[in-house]
Every structure is written in structure tokens, then in C-alpha cells.
Design a protein around this motif. Structure first.
Motif, PDB file in Angstrom:
ATOM      1  N   MET A  62       0.843  -1.171   0.000  1.00 51.48           N
ATOM      2  CA  MET A  62       0.000   0.000   0.000  1.00 51.48           C
ATOM      3  C   MET A  62       0.896   1.246   0.000  1.00 51.48           C
ATOM      4  N   GLU A  63       0.565   2.183  -0.836  1.00 58.18           N
ATOM      5  CA  GLU A  63       1.316   3.435  -0.917  1.00 58.18           C
ATOM      6  C   GLU A  63       0.799   4.401   0.133  1.00 58.18           C
ATOM      7  N   MET A  64       1.711   5.085   0.788  1.00 59.43           N
ATOM      8  CA  MET A  64       1.341   6.059   1.812  1.00 59.43           C
ATOM      9  C   MET A  64       1.281   7.451   1.190  1.00 59.43           C
ATOM     10  N   TRP A  65       0.492   8.303   1.778  1.00 59.05           N
ATOM     11  CA  TRP A  65       0.403   9.704   1.405  1.00 59.05           C
ATOM     12  C   TRP A  65       0.730  10.494   2.663  1.00 59.05           C
ATOM     13  N   TYR A  66       1.453  11.596   2.541  1.00 56.57           N
ATOM     14  CA  TYR A  66       1.864  12.398   3.693  1.00 56.57           C
ATOM     15  C   TYR A  66       1.325  13.817   3.585  1.00 56.57           C
ATOM     16  N   CYS A  67       0.842  14.331   4.710  1.00 50.30           N
ATOM     17  CA  CYS A  67       0.322  15.695   4.753  1.00 50.30           C
ATOM     18  C   CYS A  67       1.400  16.653   4.259  1.00 50.30           C
ATOM     19  N   ARG A  68       1.006  17.572   3.417  1.00 50.93           N
ATOM     20  CA  ARG A  68       1.929  18.549   2.840  1.00 50.93           C
ATOM     21  C   ARG A  68       2.355  19.608   3.848  1.00 50.93           C
ATOM     22  N   VAL A  69       1.647  19.686   4.954  1.00 49.80           N
ATOM     23  CA  VAL A  69       1.960  20.679   5.982  1.00 49.80           C
ATOM     24  C   VAL A  69       2.793  20.072   7.103  1.00 49.80           C
ATOM     25  N   CYS A  70       2.351  18.915   7.638  1.00 46.96           N
ATOM     26  CA  CYS A  70       3.010  18.372   8.837  1.00 46.96           C
ATOM     27  C   CYS A  70       3.663  17.003   8.645  1.00 46.96           C
TER      28      CYS A  70
END
Length: 85
Positions: free
Chosen positions: A1-9
Motif C-alpha cells: 500500500m502506498e502512503m500519502w503524507y500531509c503537505r503541511v506536517c
């Protein structure tokens, strides 16, 4: 599964709040910093401004009840996508 990361934190998500195409935000809020996807992280400048204000406020969790035990800000910030530093 690919993760996505918040662009702010840098908080990790299993599903992108920017949709499968990466261009269709759902306008929900990050559980950690409270950034509203599609508004507060719309571009590099808005993400940086929101991050600066959030960090100046002490980096409080938007949904404090979801804050993991042992959470470390210093471990999460490096996960911010490089394009949004």
C-alpha cells in the motif's frame, strides 16, 4: 500500500485526501495539524504559511484524541513531501 503524507506536517495517510488523481481534494482536515486539504495545502506557499503558524502555536494536534502515544514531531516533519518544504 502506498502512503500519502500531509503537505503541511507530514502525517501519514493510507488514502490521499487529494483523490486518486492527486488533483481533487476532499477538503477534509488533517488530524494532526488541522490543515484543510485543498485550501491550506493548495500550493507550496500556503502549506509553508500554515506550517509556520502551526509550529509557532506549539504544533498542537487538531484532533487531540487521535494523537498517538509517544508521538514525536521531529520524526514526522521529515515526511513532508520535498516539494512542500
Amino acid at each position: 500500500m502506498e502512503m500519502w503524507y500531509c503537505r503541511v506536517c507530514g502525517l501519514d495517510y493510507d488514502v490521499s485526501p487529494w483523490g486518486e488523481d492527486g488533483h481533487t481534494p476532499d477538503y477534509s482536515c488533517c488530524a494532526c495539524c488541522g490543515a484543510q486539504f485543498g485550501i491550506d495545502d493548495y500550493n507550496v506557499v500556503t502549506a509553508q504559511l500554515f506550517r509556520t503558524a502551526w509550529l509557532a502555536a506549539g504544533a498542537p494536534w487538531f484532533y487531540a484524541n487521535l494523537k498517538p502515544a509517544g508521538w514525536k514531531l521531529a520524526a514526522q516533519l521529515p515526511q513532508i513531501p520535498s516539494a512542500y518544504h
